[in-house]
Design a protein around this motif. Sequence first.
Motif, short mmCIF file in Angstrom:
data_model
loop_
_atom_site.label_atom_id
_atom_site.label_comp_id
_atom_site.label_asym_id
_atom_site.label_seq_id
_atom_site.Cartn_x
_atom_site.Cartn_y
_atom_site.Cartn_z
N VAL A 181 -6.48 3.95 6.21
CA VAL A 181 -5.64 3.27 7.20
C VAL A 181 -4.19 3.22 6.70
O VAL A 181 -3.24 3.46 7.44
CB VAL A 181 -6.18 1.85 7.50
CG1 VAL A 181 -5.17 1.05 8.30
CG2 VAL A 181 -7.50 1.95 8.25
N GLY A 182 -4.03 2.92 5.41
CA GLY A 182 -2.68 2.89 4.83
C GLY A 182 -2.00 4.25 4.92
O GLY A 182 -0.85 4.36 5.34
N VAL A 183 -2.75 5.29 4.55
CA VAL A 183 -2.19 6.65 4.60
C VAL A 183 -1.74 6.97 6.03
O VAL A 183 -0.64 7.48 6.26
CB VAL A 183 -3.24 7.69 4.12
CG1 VAL A 183 -2.84 9.10 4.51
CG2 VAL A 183 -3.41 7.58 2.61
N LEU B 25 1.90 5.53 -0.79
CA LEU B 25 2.29 4.15 -1.14
C LEU B 25 1.64 3.15 -0.18
O LEU B 25 1.13 2.11 -0.60
CB LEU B 25 3.81 4.00 -1.11
CG LEU B 25 4.32 2.60 -1.44
CD1 LEU B 25 3.91 2.17 -2.84
CD2 LEU B 25 5.83 2.51 -1.29
N ALA B 26 1.64 3.48 1.12
CA ALA B 26 1.03 2.57 2.09
C ALA B 26 -0.47 2.44 1.83
O ALA B 26 -1.04 1.35 1.93
CB ALA B 26 1.29 3.06 3.51
N GLY B 27 -1.12 3.57 1.45
CA GLY B 27 -2.54 3.52 1.10
C GLY B 27 -2.76 2.59 -0.08
O GLY B 27 -3.65 1.73 -0.08
N PHE B 28 -1.92 2.74 -1.11
CA PHE B 28 -2.01 1.91 -2.30
C PHE B 28 -1.83 0.43 -1.93
O PHE B 28 -2.62 -0.42 -2.35
CB PHE B 28 -0.93 2.35 -3.31
CG PHE B 28 -0.84 1.48 -4.53
CD1 PHE B 28 -1.77 1.63 -5.56
CD2 PHE B 28 0.16 0.52 -4.65
CE1 PHE B 28 -1.69 0.83 -6.69
CE2 PHE B 28 0.24 -0.28 -5.77
CZ PHE B 28 -0.68 -0.13 -6.80
N ILE B 29 -0.80 0.14 -1.12
CA ILE B 29 -0.52 -1.25 -0.75
C ILE B 29 -1.75 -1.88 -0.06
O ILE B 29 -2.16 -2.99 -0.39
CB ILE B 29 0.70 -1.34 0.20
CG1 ILE B 29 1.98 -0.97 -0.55
CG2 ILE B 29 0.83 -2.74 0.81
CD1 ILE B 29 3.22 -0.86 0.34
N LEU B 30 -2.35 -1.13 0.87
CA LEU B 30 -3.48 -1.73 1.60
C LEU B 30 -4.71 -1.91 0.73
O LEU B 30 -5.44 -2.89 0.87
CB LEU B 30 -3.81 -0.91 2.86
CG LEU B 30 -2.86 -1.11 4.04
CD1 LEU B 30 -3.47 -0.55 5.31
CD2 LEU B 30 -2.51 -2.58 4.24
#
Lengths: 253, 332
Positions: free
Chosen positions: B67-69, B285-290
């Motif tokens: 979802v982040g990706v 980065l968005a994948g990591f954050i989530l």
Amino acid sequence: MTELIVSDITVEAKNATLVQKASFRLSPGELVALLGPNGAGKTSLLRSTLSIESRTSGKATIADIDISSLSPMERAKYISYLPQTRPLAWPNLVRDVVALGRFAFGAGLGQLKERDAAAVGRALRACDLEHLSGRSTNTLSGGELARVHFARAFAAEAPLLIADEPVAALDPRHQFRIMNLVRDFVSKGGGALIVLHDIPLAARYADRIIWMKEGCVVSDGSPQETLSAERLHEVYGVRAKVSGVTVEIEGAS
Amino acid sequence: MPLAPRSLLVPGLAVACAIAIFAACLLGSTPLPAGQVLDALFGGADPADRLVVWSIRLPRALAAFIVGVALGASGAALQGLLRNPLAEPGVLGVSASASLTATFALYYGVVAVTPWALPISAIIGALLATTIIALAAVRTRSVVTLILIGVGLSSFAGATMTLLLNFAPNPFSLADMISWSLGSVANRSFDDITFVAPFMIVGLTILWVTRRGLSALTLGEEAASAVGLNLQHQRILTVLGAGLVTGASVALAGAIGFVGIVAPHVVRPFVDYDPARTVLPSALLAGFILVVADIGVRLMPTDSELKLGVVAAIIGAPAFIWIAIQRRALSD
């Protein structure tokens, strides 16, 4: 020869005729100025010539190929077009903006092939931008930014260049600097069509002047032949003294 | 030239994502030691551990990552297309519209026909909203107008969702609706992931292949066309790609906002503000954050579990406001 031939282009929009049966040619090795008052249809003529804006009738060919049949990428390899300057969306690096001139050759920013990197290097050198290549574009002056856009156009190494009011917001020194760049491009065999508002500048640099008024091309010839006090009165509605290619505008007529 | 840190950006983020996903398998109500998790991942360990890792923690962490990706990539691509750092599926109302069509499919029994109905209906909602935004973007150059249209789409979707639920033939709870509009990856299985995978793959591939055009758009639309960009194709493909992955991510986790703004914003200075080079690191980065935010959600000692979207918004919304204020000071 990559000659641009525009014949009888008409552009209409919402009951208004923006360009009426305009024709002109642009060949390698000549610097042509397109002059005319605001709203004369200069930008519409250029945009419709390049098939960026749709036209009602008429035809534009480059090297005998109908421009409207070319893809944007193919077209970009024949003609570099600099529209009126808009602010850049992001504070990109100078060399990246110049590298966008190689877009049609498949160049991706930050990973240029040797051929593209060489063209970008030549363009940066020609426009005296090498020392600024790593700078962010939002730190540049107006004159430097104008040179960046010309470097971008030169990087494509297309035979023809069309620029819409490239020196409009520049001080006199930078106007001359930009026009010198264009003249260098022409002396190396390029053909340039430049929209100008500065009549003395056009008279000084242009091999030929195309005069537009109310959507029509009213005259097309060398500054010596076409530049006269009557012409300036007719096209711009100004009183002027003209001797040879020296122009002194005195006021509205 | 700080070249080294830049060339390490993508590999570094990829490693960070792998570590975060692994950590998500270790942590939880019963922490498992690293050795046991590794054993379980590769088919060893005892069945109970394998069950925890393979059926609960890993799919959940992967769902958060995917979802982040999706949101990071579509945020970066939409920002490149609209030339605006505030564009993002959540802010533009794309996620809310996808939630609306997804809830419709769920509560009106369409999903009972085939499990594919959920992702497909969410994608239809997402594509409708993205198309409206893209059409509006052709007419107006104003950033504010687009975001206001997004606000309108979100409000409309929220109200219609409430209305639909009132009339829904299937029973629902307020908790269901909150799940959809706030977003969560709790109890996701590999099956859930499988049903969104094809759309994710197609959408991400489109965004990846068309990223170069985003660089050209830096110059403005007319100049981009002059250097050789086919504007029409670029618009359609970016809208399609962003719609597919946003719709799929909503089908998997509901509407999670703001990640798609924060990730590109953080990444941009490291890629010289080139929209094309923003897409991949922003997705990672968005994948990591989530994944990390979801670990936080699980470890937080609350009675009922926090929603992932709440955590994302608590971090992301202030960032959105900050970016908006900065921009105001600069230009439009």
